[in-house]
Motif scaffolding. Structure first.
Motif, PDB file in Angstrom:
ATOM      1  N   TYR A 189       0.884  -1.278   0.063  1.00  0.00           N
ATOM      2  CA  TYR A 189      -0.269   0.030  -0.077  1.00  0.00           C
ATOM      3  C   TYR A 189       0.843   1.372   0.014  1.00  0.00           C
ATOM      4  O   TYR A 189       0.315   2.258  -0.804  1.00  0.00           O
ATOM      5  CB  TYR A 189      -1.040  -0.008   1.066  1.00  0.00           C
ATOM      6  N   ASN A 221      -3.638  -5.892   8.692  1.00  0.00           N
ATOM      7  CA  ASN A 221      -3.956  -5.632   7.351  1.00  0.00           C
ATOM      8  C   ASN A 221      -4.467  -4.214   7.364  1.00  0.00           C
ATOM      9  O   ASN A 221      -3.951  -3.143   6.657  1.00  0.00           O
ATOM     10  CB  ASN A 221      -4.889  -6.633   6.571  1.00  0.00           C
ATOM     11  N   SER A 222      -5.398  -3.978   8.236  1.00  0.00           N
ATOM     12  CA  SER A 222      -6.111  -2.693   8.101  1.00  0.00           C
ATOM     13  C   SER A 222      -5.329  -1.476   8.888  1.00  0.00           C
ATOM     14  O   SER A 222      -5.303  -0.362   8.259  1.00  0.00           O
ATOM     15  CB  SER A 222      -7.612  -2.898   9.137  1.00  0.00           C
ATOM     16  N   LYS A 240      -2.604  -0.282   6.309  1.00  0.00           N
ATOM     17  CA  LYS A 240      -2.972   0.690   5.322  1.00  0.00           C
ATOM     18  C   LYS A 240      -3.008   2.043   5.752  1.00  0.00           C
ATOM     19  O   LYS A 240      -2.743   2.936   5.046  1.00  0.00           O
ATOM     20  CB  LYS A 240      -4.454   0.285   4.924  1.00  0.00           C
ATOM     21  N   VAL A 241      -3.545   2.274   7.229  1.00  0.00           N
ATOM     22  CA  VAL A 241      -3.567   3.521   7.715  1.00  0.00           C
ATOM     23  C   VAL A 241      -2.086   3.848   8.178  1.00  0.00           C
ATOM     24  O   VAL A 241      -1.955   5.262   7.673  1.00  0.00           O
ATOM     25  CB  VAL A 241      -4.315   3.336   9.236  1.00  0.00           C
ATOM     26  N   ALA A 268      -0.643   5.098   4.672  1.00  0.00           N
ATOM     27  CA  ALA A 268      -1.129   6.301   4.321  1.00  0.00           C
ATOM     28  C   ALA A 268      -0.389   7.613   5.150  1.00  0.00           C
ATOM     29  O   ALA A 268      -0.066   8.607   4.530  1.00  0.00           O
ATOM     30  CB  ALA A 268      -2.599   6.304   4.402  1.00  0.00           C
ATOM     31  N   PRO A 289      -2.023  14.290   8.344  1.00  0.00           N
ATOM     32  CA  PRO A 289      -2.177  13.077   8.367  1.00  0.00           C
ATOM     33  C   PRO A 289      -3.644  13.040   7.704  1.00  0.00           C
ATOM     34  O   PRO A 289      -4.553  13.578   8.018  1.00  0.00           O
ATOM     35  CB  PRO A 289      -2.108  12.689   9.807  1.00  0.00           C
ATOM     36  N   VAL A 290      -4.023  11.603   7.459  1.00  0.00           N
ATOM     37  CA  VAL A 290      -5.153  11.102   6.923  1.00  0.00           C
ATOM     38  C   VAL A 290      -5.953  10.640   8.247  1.00  0.00           C
ATOM     39  O   VAL A 290      -5.435   9.906   8.933  1.00  0.00           O
ATOM     40  CB  VAL A 290      -4.949   9.969   6.058  1.00  0.00           C
ATOM     41  N   GLU A 291      -7.369  10.972   8.283  1.00  0.00           N
ATOM     42  CA  GLU A 291      -8.149  10.549   9.390  1.00  0.00           C
ATOM     43  C   GLU A 291      -8.279   9.008   9.150  1.00  0.00           C
ATOM     44  O   GLU A 291      -8.890   8.351   8.389  1.00  0.00           O
ATOM     45  CB  GLU A 291      -9.418  11.309   9.359  1.00  0.00           C
ATOM     46  N   PRO A 292      -8.044   8.101  10.083  1.00  0.00           N
ATOM     47  CA  PRO A 292      -8.111   6.662  10.143  1.00  0.00           C
ATOM     48  C   PRO A 292      -9.308   6.091  10.241  1.00  0.00           C
ATOM     49  O   PRO A 292     -10.225   6.608  11.191  1.00  0.00           O
ATOM     50  CB  PRO A 292      -7.093   6.343  11.124  1.00  0.00           C
ATOM     51  N   HIS A 293      -9.437   4.880   9.758  1.00  0.00           N
ATOM     52  CA  HIS A 293     -10.682   4.121   9.680  1.00  0.00           C
ATOM     53  C   HIS A 293     -10.309   2.639   9.533  1.00  0.00           C
ATOM     54  O   HIS A 293      -9.334   2.696   8.984  1.00  0.00           O
ATOM     55  CB  HIS A 293     -11.909   4.293   8.737  1.00  0.00           C
ATOM     56  N   TRP A 294     -10.689   1.735  10.712  1.00  0.00           N
ATOM     57  CA  TRP A 294     -10.139   0.282  10.583  1.00  0.00           C
ATOM     58  C   TRP A 294     -11.341  -0.496  10.595  1.00  0.00           C
ATOM     59  O   TRP A 294     -12.513  -0.261  11.153  1.00  0.00           O
ATOM     60  CB  TRP A 294      -9.429   0.128  11.777  1.00  0.00           C
TER      61      TRP A 294
END
Lengths: 103, 432
Positions: free
Chosen positions: B54, B343-344, B347-348, B351, B362-367
């Protein structure tokens, strides 16, 4: 997806009480990337279930996510996942997944 | 999430600046934004291999080097299916060719000897030394010494099979060689540990095999805990398929409060001891207590808990700047120590490593996490959750997630199929 079609999708979305917050430009990508663990790289599933979601029209993904969330469509797991997102996040992720053209 | 962006940005910008000014070791972090940045990923499992892929997907200009000693990775998910005789070792073994050839990851098959966080350098057993701008470490688990007599030699007699590979094959061979009427002991570990539903799924898959080929045999779970993941769903399945709770039960579970915790092993006598009792087994699977992988300890990334504290926005270590820790080794709760979570997280982390290198917000994370388990090849169950960042910590999204619906036979059949399809797709997402 153009701005006007985004607005059209948003208008279609059943509005909830809280006002929608502005989405981070990465929201769709961040949420969408997490989907690929079940739906395969870029949503190009290697199995019949979970289905291929790559390139599926935005409005269809939004509608399915809402129906899963609201228990209007039977699911084993998608309802549990869909209930984790706001309408705006659902639109953002649908736009991202729909636009995936490769890995 | 209001107010998230500005505050976090300032904090991260501060960190970046600190790292840049600390780059006196000759590594210029400031130059990294120009497209010459190098990220080293250590560990090619669910966390590391996903992060490498990623990173390349999100930032094709960044050079990514994955360091992994093995030529192929054998996944723990699916390894219980191998023990149950339902899948082959090939099914759960994945090479790195696609990461290298299709995704442009430089794959180095070597072992890390040491990481120097100050100089931002990794030295390899093979003699090479590699500089990095940021390092992502995903070393998996190591075992604690919590069971007397359970040493490296004992593992060859009483396999843990909690790092998949030769240990999985050894346990499978032992099950095949066991006479009908034998007892399989599974010593389940205390929290926190890799794959919370792993021990009861293992018991299920072994019982499935025994039902078909050695029906007078038994699986005895000696647990260091009083409850386990998806407990009511497992027990529903055990009652249905394995006579659980009756005098003909193929699976018996002994919780810690009923003296279930194994304290020592007698390898020569094929016995395990709890506080007040001794149990003999024909096959004995010892899953010890766990901690972060050795390289994390060696690099000063662990705290008193034995795991690695991280900023859960970027997964950067709170102890060693410039090093991000993901997967089982990280303090990731309420995310579980699962392959899906790794894995989740990867990706965060990927990014936000890109954002840090670019000097961007920074990108706001979601998992997401989903864990499927098979009770039989036709009876599957799951637990799922969606996570967000709240007050700088991973938090469950209220109203989301949960376990499979009760009393839904359709769901059990579907989720048995989904379990295998999930597996195929996540390995495609990582190694495909």
């Amino acid at each position: 997806m153009t701005k006007s079609s985004t607005l059209a999708v948003l208008a279609m979305v059943s509005m909830i009480a809280a006002p929608l917050q502005a989405a981070d430009e990465f929201t769709g990508r961040t949420i969408g990337s997490a989907c690929f663990a079940c739906h395969g790289a870029a949503g190009a599933s290697k199995s019949s279930i979970p289905p291929i979601i790559i390139g599926v029209p935005v409005a269809y993904i939004v509608r399915q996510m809402q129906d899963f969330r609201d228990d209007k469509r039977y699911s084993t797991i998608m309802g549990r996942i869909a209930r984790g997102y706001t309408d705006e996040e659902i639109v953002a992720v649908a736009e991202y997944i729909s636009s995936q053209g490769g890995q | 999430m209001t107010g998230f962006s500005r505050r976090r940005f300032l904090k991260i910008a501060g960190l970046t600046l600190t790292a840049a000014s600390a780059g006196a070791g000759g590594v210029s972090v400031a130059a990294a934004g120009a497209g010459s940045a190098r990220v080293i990923v250590v560990g090619g499992g669910f966390g590391g291999a996903t992060a490498a892929r990623y990173l390349r997907k999100f930032a094709p200009d960044i050079k990514v080097t994955l360091i992994e000693p093995r030529q192929a990775f054998v996944t723990c998910p699916g390894s219980n299916w191998v023990l149950g005789g339902e899948r082959s070792m090939e099914f759960i073994t994945h090479g790195y060719d696609n990461l290298r050839d299709r995704h442009g990851v430089e794959v180095v098959h070597d072992m890390v000897k040491a990481i120097d966080p100050g100089a931002r350098k990794v030295s390899l057993q093979g003699g090479d030394s590699l500089a990095y701008d940021r390092l992502i470490l995903s070393p998996g688990i190591d075992f604690r010494d919590n069971i007397e007599g359970y040493d490296a030699e004992a593992m060859q007699v009483m396999p843990h099979a909690w790092q998949a590979g030769p240990q999985t094959e050894l346990l499978r061979r032992q099950l095949e060689a066991m006479p009908d009427g034998g007892t399989v002991i599974i010593a389940a570990p205390p929290d926190p540990f890799r794959c919370p539903p792993g021990p009861p799924e293992r018991a299920s898959m072994i019982a499935h095999y025994l039902t078909k080929f050695k029906p007078r045999s038994k699986v005895l779970i000696l647990d260091a805990k009083d409850k386990f993941s998806k407990q009511s769903l497992f027990i529903e399945g055990w009652v249905k398929h394995y006579g659980y709770g009756t005098d003909k039960a193929m699976i018996e579970w002994v919780p810690a409060s009923s003296d279930g915790r194994v304290r020592s092993v007698d390898v020569a006598g094929m016995k395990v001891a709890t506080e007040f009792d001794t149990h003999s087994g024909d096959v004995i699977n010892i899953i010890p207590a766990q901690m972060a992988g050795a390289i994390a300890v060696q690099t000063g990334l662990t705290d008193a808990s034995g795991w690695c504290p991280v900023d859960q926005l970027t997964w950067e270590s709170t102890l060693q700047p410039g090093i991000h820790v993901i997967g089982d080794s990280a303090i990731q709760s309420p995310l579980p120590k699962s392959g899906y979570a790794a894995n989740s997280e990867a990706k965060v982390c990927a990014a936000n490593v890109v954002q840090l290198i670019r000097g961007s917000e920074p990108v706001e994370p979601h998992w997401i996490n989903t864990c499927y388990s098979l009770i039989t090849p036709e009876h599957g169950i799951s637990v799922a959750m969606v996570y967000e960042l709240k007050d700088s910590k991973v938090a469950k999204v209220e109203g989301a997630g949960g376990v499979s619906a009760p009393e839904d036979p359709t769901a059990r059949a579907l989720e048995a199929a989904y379990a295998v399809d999930w597996y195929r797709n996540i390995v495609y997402d990582i190694f495909g």
